[in-house]
Design a protein around this motif. Structure first.
Motif, short mmCIF file in Angstrom:
data_model
loop_
_atom_site.label_atom_id
_atom_site.label_comp_id
_atom_site.label_asym_id
_atom_site.label_seq_id
_atom_site.Cartn_x
_atom_site.Cartn_y
_atom_site.Cartn_z
N ALA A 144 13.18 -1.03 -6.62
CA ALA A 144 12.87 0.35 -7.02
C ALA A 144 11.46 0.74 -6.60
CB ALA A 144 13.01 0.49 -8.53
N THR A 145 11.21 2.04 -6.55
CA THR A 145 9.88 2.57 -6.24
C THR A 145 9.22 3.02 -7.54
OG1 THR A 145 10.76 3.35 -4.15
CG2 THR A 145 8.63 4.22 -4.82
N ARG A 170 8.31 -1.25 -4.74
CA ARG A 170 7.39 -0.46 -3.92
C ARG A 170 6.56 0.40 -4.86
NH1 ARG A 170 11.53 1.46 0.81
NH2 ARG A 170 12.42 -0.61 1.12
N ALA A 171 5.29 0.55 -4.53
CA ALA A 171 4.40 1.28 -5.41
C ALA A 171 3.87 2.54 -4.72
CB ALA A 171 3.23 0.41 -5.81
N VAL A 172 3.83 3.63 -5.44
CA VAL A 172 3.12 4.83 -4.99
C VAL A 172 2.05 5.07 -6.04
CG1 VAL A 172 3.34 7.23 -4.31
CG2 VAL A 172 5.31 5.73 -4.15
N THR A 173 0.78 5.01 -5.64
CA THR A 173 -0.28 5.13 -6.64
C THR A 173 -0.96 6.48 -6.56
OG1 THR A 173 -1.60 3.88 -5.08
CG2 THR A 173 -0.89 2.73 -7.05
N TYR A 174 -1.09 7.11 -7.72
CA TYR A 174 -1.73 8.42 -7.82
C TYR A 174 -3.01 8.30 -8.63
CZ TYR A 174 2.68 10.43 -6.19
OH TYR A 174 3.79 10.76 -5.47
N GLN A 179 -0.48 13.80 -11.66
CA GLN A 179 0.14 13.57 -10.35
C GLN A 179 1.28 12.57 -10.47
OE1 GLN A 179 -3.27 12.21 -8.21
NE2 GLN A 179 -4.10 14.26 -7.89
N SER A 186 9.63 14.92 -8.97
CA SER A 186 10.17 15.35 -7.68
C SER A 186 10.97 14.24 -7.01
CB SER A 186 9.03 15.80 -6.78
OG SER A 186 8.14 14.74 -6.60
N GLY A 187 11.10 13.10 -7.67
CA GLY A 187 11.97 12.06 -7.13
C GLY A 187 11.30 11.14 -6.13
N ARG A 188 9.95 11.19 -6.02
CA ARG A 188 9.27 10.29 -5.10
C ARG A 188 9.46 8.85 -5.54
NH1 ARG A 188 8.11 7.30 -1.84
NH2 ARG A 188 6.20 7.04 -0.64
N CYS A 189 9.59 8.63 -6.85
CA CYS A 189 9.78 7.27 -7.34
C CYS A 189 10.91 7.25 -8.37
CB CYS A 189 8.50 6.75 -7.96
SG CYS A 189 7.78 7.89 -9.13
N ASP A 190 11.43 6.05 -8.62
CA ASP A 190 12.52 5.90 -9.58
C ASP A 190 11.99 5.65 -10.98
OD1 ASP A 190 14.58 5.73 -7.45
OD2 ASP A 190 13.52 3.88 -6.96
N ASN B 170 13.37 11.80 0.23
CA ASN B 170 12.05 11.95 -0.39
C ASN B 170 11.27 10.63 -0.46
OD1 ASN B 170 13.34 10.69 -2.48
ND2 ASN B 170 13.49 12.55 -3.73
N PHE B 251 18.26 0.72 -4.74
CA PHE B 251 17.56 1.97 -4.97
C PHE B 251 17.14 2.64 -3.67
CE2 PHE B 251 16.80 -0.44 -8.81
CZ PHE B 251 17.10 0.50 -9.77
#
Lengths: 337, 395
Positions: A144-145, A170-174, A179, A186-190, B170, B251
């Motif tokens: 998962a993200t 996977r990581a998305v860091t804000y 943010q 917006s679905g950028r991550c799960d 996305n 996922f």
């Protein structure tokens, strides 16, 4: 002539560090308010209400310190900080105390020149997921993200947890929690991962709060508490005992509603707490009625908890570990005597 | 003036000559600056030590322990160090910088020429484009494109798919990743040979043009050489390049090349924004070429695109390059705004996350500043060199 001026300037500059070494208490009294570092917006801990007034558990702690020092809970200047900015702001003297859902870790306590004054909220890291993806346990999250806030312990714990369980992520860091929640919306991550208390607040910010759930797993210990600069024991004591005083008041049944009546109490512990006997306040460099002012103007710990994050708040978080020690929790005040 | 008014050389000594005085005062000024700098740094380190804050660069060897969403080198959350994070950040900044500069230059050149077009619609559209994107702050544009990209694109399971090998969702743009097997080196060799051939061909064509005035279809022939020879090598060596296709597993898509939406949004926003300034520089450059030059070329019967390429642009470039250097520098520096959308470049990763995990603000900020300083100096040196080549050669 110019050279003489330069020499004079250099000489003056050399004196500056001596002038700047006044104690935090003296400086605070001189300024007339306490600069308190809080978050840019974590529901229940520090966020603004509809009128733009700061409120929350961390904000109430700032007020308690102001009540103890000045006898006036309103003498606080709130400085909103992102997770990334908070330690530098404290180190550089921009703020006098950091009250910002900050986890007490060994590295932070020992290498940043900071001291943790105690724990005012026992938390743990959890996961918030969209119900649509049909996951009921963190163990099913491989691949998962994740949306995370940069520079938090959550970032590090996540790596540890996924390595220990042989899973990938996977990581998305804000930068800010705003943010982070937008990325999730917006679905950028799960998944969003953060301290469980913050997840309940973030959930309320979703368009449909019921579309997401907080998974049952708690993967870390997150003891959150106020932080001060190292090397100023007087100030450290004031902050630490302010926290204990709010706990002791709850334990002794002293609340903002009954504190005036309690002034006439014959109970020796209450008399000491409210400054009718003993010199606890004077020893801290404060007035004898410091606890009276805290409880009268802000409340005891239980009141703060219920109002901001507990049963009287939209978050409705169970007190759990944050109950008093004699009710099965971890909250324990050192005796005020 | 009579002699007695001049200061006697013997009494004035060293200070009598203005040149000596200038040198002495400059030395004194330098000494003062150095002393100030020394005083402030030692004072700073004193204070830091007193407060018990760890100093030094030993943190670079420690394990970072957090995830990074894009890295050009091998990066592992559990073993990579803060030094690796530093390098990942630099490379990600460079990637945005290089691709952004290329896109912005191409875009800027086209729009700048379009702005001067005799076609009314093209000229006005270019003007509207420039005025719109130049006057909106770049941070807003980055956020706008990022949110548009995210809002417009579907989740991984509903992704747009092209030929079952390119997917857009996305989580980013997913492309097949080429896998080079043994034998693919011959394709590279073929390509290098083709490039060399094109260089010689260009020289020959120029020489022939100088001597006979005949035009050679250089671009078409070069393109053909560049495409045909590696393609030939590819089939001769038995198709040694295969591709790994992205596939939906759990996922996310696994395998293939993933271009993350943060990168797309940032590069797009920076290119579009910087292109407006480059376009204006191009317009100014073209307008600076005396109209007599164009008229003279027209009277020779040259075609429009030939005039632009051989007469106008070479003269215009001298005016265009200096302001464009600044725009390139701005683009690279503006890439640090990525911190608003979480693209992992040097500021986000190093002076953001790393600073917060280790808390050594001074070392980390200094390293980050050094990186930008180096980038800026290299870009200006390169372009100044190009500019020097373009200058009118005095004979």
């Amino acid at each position: 002539m110019k050279i003489t001026k330069i020499a004079l300037l250099l000489g003056a500059a050399a004196l500056v560090p001596n002038l700047a070494s006044a104690s935090t208490l003296e400086e605070v009294v001189k300024k007339g308010d306490i600069s308190c570092g809080i978050s840019t917006g974590i529901a229940g801990f520090s966020s603004t209400d509809s009128k733009g007034v700061w409120e929350g558990l961390d904000v109430d702690f700032c007020k308690s310190v102001a009540a103890a020092v000045f006898g006036d809970a309103s003498k606080v200047k709130y400085i909103p900080l992102t997770a990334k900015e908070r330690f530098t702001a404290l180190q550089s003297g921009e703020i006098d105390v950091l009250s910002r859902a900050t986890t007490w870790t060994a590295t932070r306590d020992t290498s940043l020149g900071l001291n943790f004054a105690g724990v005012n909220y026992y938390d743990g890291q959890g996961f918030l997921v969209n119900k649509k993806i049909g996951v009921t346990s963190a163990k099913e999250l491989s691949g998962a993200t994740f949306c995370i806030q940069a520079g938090t312990t959550s970032e590090l714990n996540l790596t540890d947890y996924f390595q220990a369980n042989n899973m990938e992520y996977r990581a998305v860091t804000y930068d800010t929690s705003g943010q982070t929640i937008n990325g999730f919306k917006s679905g950028r991550c799960d998944v969003i991962t953060s301290d469980a208390s913050q997840l309940y607040g973030l959930k309320l910010k979703l368009d449909d709060p019921d579309s997401a759930i907080v998974l049952p797993e708690i993967i870390s210990k997150e003891p959150l508490g106020p932080v001060v600069r190292q090397g100023d024991d007087e100030w450290f004591n004031i902050v630490r005992w302010t926290m204990f005083a709010t706990l002791e008041a709850e334990e002794l049944g002293v609340s903002s509603a009954n504190v005036d009546a309690m002034l006439k109490s014959e109970n020796p512990s209450i008399m000491r707490l409210l400054g009718k006997s003993g010199t606890a306040g004077e020893n801290l460099g404060l007035k004898g009625d410091w606890v009276y002012q805290i409880v009268k103007q802000v409340g005891n710990y239980g009141e703060m908890f219920d109002k901001n994050v507990g049963k009287d708040s939209p978050l409705n978080i169970d007190r759990g570990l944050n109950k008093l020690w004699n009710q099965g929790g971890l909250m324990y005040s050192m005796p005020i005597r | 003036m009579n002699k007695s008014q001049l200061p006697p050389a013997t009494t004035g000594g060293l200070l009598s000559s203005p040149r000596n005085r200038a040198i002495i005062f400059q030395c004194l000024a330098l000494l003062a600056v150095v002393a100030c700098a020394f005083y402030f740094t030692s004072n700073m380190f004193d204070n830091i030590e007193k407060r018990g804050i760890t100093t030094g660069f030993s943190f670079l060897g420690e394990t970072a322990g957090f995830g990074v969403s894009q890295s050009l080198i091998a990066y592992d959350d559990t073993t990579s160090t803060f030094l690796d994070v530093f390098i990942v950040g630099i490379l990600n900044t460079l990637l945005v910088g290089v691709i952004g500069i290329i896109c912005a230059s191409v875009f800027g050149l086209l729009i700048g020429i379009g702005r001067l077009s005799s076609n009314f619609i093209v000229a006005k559209l270019s003007l509207v484009y420039i005025e719109t994107f130049r006057n909106i702050p770049i941070l807003l544009q980055i956020l706008f494109w990022y949110n548009i990209v995210l809002a417009a694109l579907p989740g991984p399971r509903q992704s747009f798919s092209y030929f079952e090998s390119i997917f857009l969702n996305n989580r980013g743009l997913l492309l097949p990743e080429p896998i080079f097997q043994s034998g693919s080196i011959f394709i590279l060799i073929a390509f290098v040979i083709a490039c060399t051939a094109v260089i010689f061909l260009t020289r020959w064509a120029k020489k022939r043009h100088d001597q006979t005035g005949e035009e050679f279809p250089l671009i078409k022939v070069s393109l053909a050489i560049l495409i045909v020879s590696p393609l030939l090598a590819y089939f001769v060596t038995g198709q040694p390049i295969t591709a790994e296709y992205p596939a939906l597993k759990g996922f996310n898509f696994q395998g293939g090349l993933a271009i993350i939406p943060e990168f797309l949004a940032l590069t797009f926003a920076l290119s579009i924004y910087t292109a407006t300034y480059i376009a204006e520089a191009v317009r100014a450059g073209i307008e600076a070429v005396a109209s007599g030059q164009k008229e003279a070329a027209e009277s020779l019967g040259l075609k429009k695109h030939v005039i632009l390429r051989k007469v106008v642009l070479p003269q215009a470039l001298r005016v265009i390059i200096p302001p464009v250097i600044n725009q390139y520098l701005n683009l690279v520096k503006n890439s640090s705004l990525a911190t608003a959308i979480g693209y992992p470049e040097i500021v986000t990763l190093f002076s953001g996350t790393t600073l917060n995990q280790v808390g050594q603000a001074i070392e980390i900020i200094m390293m980050t500043m050094a990186v930008y300083l180096t980038f800026s100096i290299v870009i200006s040196l390169l372009l100044n060199w190009v500019n020097a080549k373009m200058e009118i050669k005095g004979r």
